[in-house]
Design an enzyme around this catalytic site. Structure first.
Site, PDB file in Angstrom:
ATOM      1  N   CYS A  28      41.019  38.520  45.696  1.00 38.09           N
ATOM      2  CA  CYS A  28      39.634  38.880  46.213  1.00 38.09           C
ATOM      3  C   CYS A  28      39.504  38.243  47.561  1.00 38.09           C
ATOM      4  O   CYS A  28      38.787  38.591  48.367  1.00 38.09           O
ATOM      5  CB  CYS A  28      38.681  38.820  45.374  1.00 38.09           C
ATOM      6  SG  CYS A  28      38.589  37.106  44.523  1.00 38.09           S
ATOM      7  N   CYS A  55      35.036  33.734  47.930  1.00 37.60           N
ATOM      8  CA  CYS A  55      34.114  34.780  47.939  1.00 37.60           C
ATOM      9  C   CYS A  55      32.857  34.507  47.664  1.00 37.60           C
ATOM     10  O   CYS A  55      31.932  35.094  48.326  1.00 37.60           O
ATOM     11  CB  CYS A  55      34.720  35.689  46.779  1.00 37.60           C
ATOM     12  SG  CYS A  55      36.039  36.711  47.091  1.00 37.60           S
ATOM     13  N   GLU A 109      33.785  30.752  36.919  1.00 37.41           N
ATOM     14  CA  GLU A 109      33.333  31.062  37.999  1.00 37.41           C
ATOM     15  C   GLU A 109      32.028  31.315  38.141  1.00 37.41           C
ATOM     16  O   GLU A 109      31.535  31.843  38.966  1.00 37.41           O
ATOM     17  CB  GLU A 109      34.062  32.537  38.371  1.00 37.41           C
ATOM     18  CG  GLU A 109      35.573  32.572  38.028  1.00 37.41           C
ATOM     19  CD  GLU A 109      36.279  33.696  38.802  1.00 37.41           C
ATOM     20  OE1 GLU A 109      35.429  34.631  38.927  1.00 37.41           O
ATOM     21  OE2 GLU A 109      37.401  33.444  38.694  1.00 37.41           O
TER      22      GLU A 109
END
Lengths: 628, 628
Positions: free
Chosen positions: A394, A313, A296
């Site tokens: 998230c 996000c 990520e």
């Protein structure tokens, strides 16, 4: 009710307006905001209940018996959702207003007398503050603080805020110079604590944020100097965007807040270096961040595989960072980036029906059929999913709170001289206040589908101030007129219109939106020989749903292809599509073969806005298309 | 002295020849083999001493005081190196022959009475057999067994072999049906144990290999069904190449050995499925394997970023697997793949001076300057390094033993009817034996630089057998004649020449080697719009050293570019280069910009064989080049 309150921040050039003052009544954003309010937020709350996220609080409070359920950072999702609900309440009632208040009462019961609040550590009786690298204790609290501040600003109630303060008081007693060392593996709380300071005036919270910021990269290293955790260098010496993308971008957000309070030149210089590094070598065309789908994380410069990670996000974090940079500097490059990422990298993370989300936002997808939910979440796929809540979730509540952030960033106000900044375009009427004068500002536009924007500036009494209008960087030959008088307009800047504004003064903007072919720097080898289509602020893609029995990866764009556009009101809740002719490679081919004369067949093609992909039947998708 | 002894393997169609029988006296391989013998092997031994790899044995044996140094699988590097030295001794004396024998004596002193031998676990008094997922205990022993078998075959001594047997006896008492469950997180020992069975005739070792193979993917999972560890499915049900590339390829090698002994149809079908999946969607043009540079692992189909991992060990493992598949099936597709990977994906891992190695073998490199050693090792870089030994050093000794493997695979012999298979081309005289008749086979050729190969087949007495000559899959219009008589030759097969062979019979082969432009399947989007150059079995690349002040990523290949070739004896120890005209993009560009008319300037370019890159001044490199 500002989303970021820089009104007292000495070094910020701008401040936002309360989100309750800003009206959105357009065909693009208003329906999405309504879906978020009516469907997404209640749905997300139900998912929090279904997956034990709220029960974890009940168990930790001793109200219910049971074990901790889910992942150790799951508290943060609930707080983030509550921030979304709070922001929503500023504008319209929420179907889950009562659940918000119930949750706050529950959280108050769960909180320990020391102020500590984290259900994973409490239920499992884990040692607290000992697992900072992965424990997300401070990160989770950061989300709680942001929610509490939003709730306080919107409702005026201090019940959530008191929980946040009590936590921060406890943390301040534990962490700090001469006390314990530490900072969170996952930055987030830095900006939250500075906002808590802004909301309460208590400098202690600012000091804690400063401490957490400066612990990073300080020797002896807390996290082995790990680049993935931005621990490799003290923050003021950092040069590039590295490591986990969301962490890096939240960290930058906190640093920008710190700069707004302190004017710290070294830190600001670092942020600008990192911003340049991001924008010139590590950002996807969609604004997405984070190439490495295993970690990520950011990769080295120009390593931007279309397989991409580009977590939702991270896009939201980029929006947040750039808003703070803009408030600091009033430079259009930041709002330009926000526009790119919101229309492309953020909206792509949400389904049109408001219940499904992408974690990763790839710029190509090869598989034909639907992928398993786990794959979709982990590596990007061709279907958004609501299954996030069974694992890491998230992104969905981050998306939910984003709509409040967007509303709060449409306008801003100069702090030192009377001035209004018009950052984004969406029809609606806002009731603003410029240097003491109430000014009603109305936008009439069908942006981003149409080129024309008419803005009425209506002060209650004639008033001299500057209206700064953003001319997006993507525009060529922008036209601007005030009350019919043409004014020269360059792209990528704020056009300053300085005059005495009177009732019904009109600014007319025309941002021509031809279909544009975009190429990327040759160092981005993953796009070698390819072009992408953009129109206005929107990145387009081709998707299997518009191509019958065609392998999208055999489609080639002729060099001189002509394009037309068409608004289709009933397609994908209303989108402008791009139509044209393309070529289709004929014949099967192995993995590698001798290059020779290609055989092509002409086909018609339709491209849709990238953000709207994966809302029809599962299939392939690509943004970058090979050209002849 | 076979590298893999299938002489008694019931289901293998072929067997190899002893490596001492095979002569290599060409300009390509012979100097590299000599560098390996004179420089690489002694250098590697010194590095093993410098970094404590040998001392770990001394400490574990109680001969020296100290702590374990390095990484827990470091024993394996020493064994692998000893295998390389042993194979070398089959042909010529080694400067470190005595050190090999000293090490074997030391290893014997180190070994526990139970047979257990792993200095990390012994020195640190770690619980043995408890950390199979990461501990590499069985993997390390696998390398020991392979070294011991090679040593026994070459020298006839049983001191190393006895150590290996004692270990395997101990492991057989611990592991097995009704005993303890377990297999190694990192496959390797499976093929080693089957070879130990072949060398000793003790079926127990075969059974242990079978047990280790079948434990994988068996429920309840040993490794949580982790795909990265190939634990997701029982091996006979596996469908694709997944997870860590070296592990997957070693596992396949062990399975192929198992099939040679048992004819297991389900396992063979799985191997063939996985082979197809590899070759049709997961292999680099160089034969390299493993796209994911964070996890050293396979990605989904067609995900082949040129940034690549393509670990040198994975290429060697692929060579090993394909040799075993070829012995099983006598199909040219396996030797074709071996040729691809040896000339490109394996040789690229070694520097021409014999002291520096690549761990990763990317197909492009963007940075201009030298990279830090850590980066080079972890993610591929533009300089091979000898610093591997300070960390993970699996590749250098793997490269060292590869030369023996190559020698042992040049020829093979049919098992059921008299027949010689000529697999690879290198000048030299070999003394083979076909169905009881000594046959001297001499190749005269300057392969891979030149198109012509003349093979003399000299049986001591006239003798009827089939000579099967591999016509590489890359050849177009191959010519073959026997004693001047032309014979039709198709590419990608073994051409069967069945006759009574007499003294001085001559096979003449002509494999035209024009410069070929290769394209890749459109699903490999990282190569969209690009071509690669190949000549004969060699993949070419462009490298900064041949381009003054030019950003290689601005170079474009015109569609109708003409190429010439030239052998340069003093360049890179003698290589044939490709020369031609290319275009250079002019003007600077941002990360993304509006596509328009490109401005080009004509330039001359030189391409070199990919394996020889990174032997001059550090710079950029690329294999896939955009075309107009």
């Amino acid at each position: 009710m500002k989303i970021v309150d820089t009104s007292k921040s000495r070094y910020a050039k701008l401040e936002g307006f309360g989100i309750n003052k800003i009206g959105i009544a357009d065909n693009f954003w208003a329906p999405k905001i309504e879906v978020n309010r009516r469907i997404s937020l209640p749905h997300q709350y139900r998912e929090c209940e279904r997956t034990g996220r709220v029960d974890n609080f009940r168990v930790a409070a001793g109200i219910k018996k049971g074990k901790f359920k889910g992942i150790y950072f799951n508290d943060s999702d609930v707080h983030k959702l509550m921030e979304g609900v709070s922001l929503d309440l500023a504008v319209k009632d929420s179907p889950i207003r009562k659940l918000l208040e119930d949750f706050i009462s529950l959280a108050a019961k769960t909180q320990q007398t020391s102020g500590y609040l984290n259900t994973y550590f409490m239920i499992n009786k884990e040692k607290i503050w000992k697992h900072l690298v992965w424990g997300h204790e401070i990160y989770t609290a950061g989300h709680m603080i942001q929610a509490a501040v939003a709730h306080h600003r919107v409702t005026g109630k201090d019940n959530y805020l008191n929980i946040a303060r009590k936590w921060a008081d406890g943390a301040s007693e534990y962490f700090g110079p001469g006390k314990h060392r530490g900072t969170c593996g996952h930055p987030e709380a830095e900006m939250a604590l500075i906002e808590l300071y802004r909301e309460t005036g208590d400098k202690k919270y600012f000091n804690l944020a400063k401490f957490f910021l400066e612990e990073r990269g300080k020797k002896p290293f807390l996290f082995n100097g790990d680049t993935d955790l931005q621990d490799h260098l003290p923050i003021r010496e950092q040069k590039t965007m590295v490591g986990h993308a969301v962490r890096q971008l939240y960290l930058c957000s906190g640093e920008a807040d710190y700069c707004a309070e302190t004017g710290d030149k070294k830190m600001l210089a670092a942020l600008k270096r990192q911003w340049d590094n991001f924008v010139n070598s590590k950002m996807y065309l969609t604004g997405g961040a984070g190439s490495n789908y295993s970690h990520e994380s950011f990769e080295e410069a120009y390593q931007l595989p279309n397989r991409a990670y580009a977590e939702t996000c991270a896009s939201i974090a980029s929006f947040m960072w750039n808003w703070r940079m803009f408030l600091l500097e009033a430079n259009a490059k930041y709002t330009d980036l926000m526009e790119t990422v919101m229309y492309n990298g953020i909206l792509s993370g949400m389904s049109l029906n408001g219940k499904r989300y992408f974690y990763a936002n790839p710029l190509e997808h090869k598989a034909k059929g639907p992928l398993k939910a786990a794959t979709v979440q982990a590596v990007g796929g061709n279907q958004r999913t609501s299954k996030h809540w069974d694992g890491t979730a998230c992104c969905p509540p981050n998306a939910a709170r984003f709509f409040g952030y967007f509303r709060g960033s449409i306008y801003s106000r100069a702090k030192t001289k009377p001035g209004l900044f018009i950052n984004f375009y969406a029809a609606g009427t806002s009731k603003l206040n410029i240097a003491g004068t109430p000014v009603e500002v109305t936008q009439k536009t069908n942006y981003p589908w149409e080129e024309k924007i008419v803005i009425s500036v209506n002060p209650v009494i004639p008033s001299k101030f500057t209206v700064s209008v953003r001319i997006p960087g993507w525009v060529k030959n922008a036209k601007c007129s005030v009350n019919g008088k043409l004014i020269k307009a360059r792209a990528g800047i704020y056009l300053s219109l300085n005059k005495e504004w009177k009732k019904d003064d009109k600014i007319e903007l025309l941002f021509p939106m031809p279909v544009e072919r975009i190429k990327s720097n040759e160092l981005v080898t993953s796009n070698a020989g390819c072009a992408a289509l953009k129109r206005g602020p929107l990145v387009y893609c081709i998707e299997s749903a518009d191509f019958e029995n065609i392998n999208l990866f055999d489609v080639v764009l002729p060099k001189n292809a002509k394009f037309t556009t068409e608004y289709r009101p009933s397609m994908l809740k209303g989108v402008t599509v791009i139509k044209g002719n393309a070529l289709l490679k004929k014949g099967k081919q192995g993995l590698y073969s001798t290059a020779g004369q290609e055989n092509y067949k002409k086909i018609k093609f339709t491209a849709i806005p990238y953000f709207a992909w994966a809302n029809r039947k599962p299939g392939m998708m690509r943004v970058w298309i090979p050209t002849t």
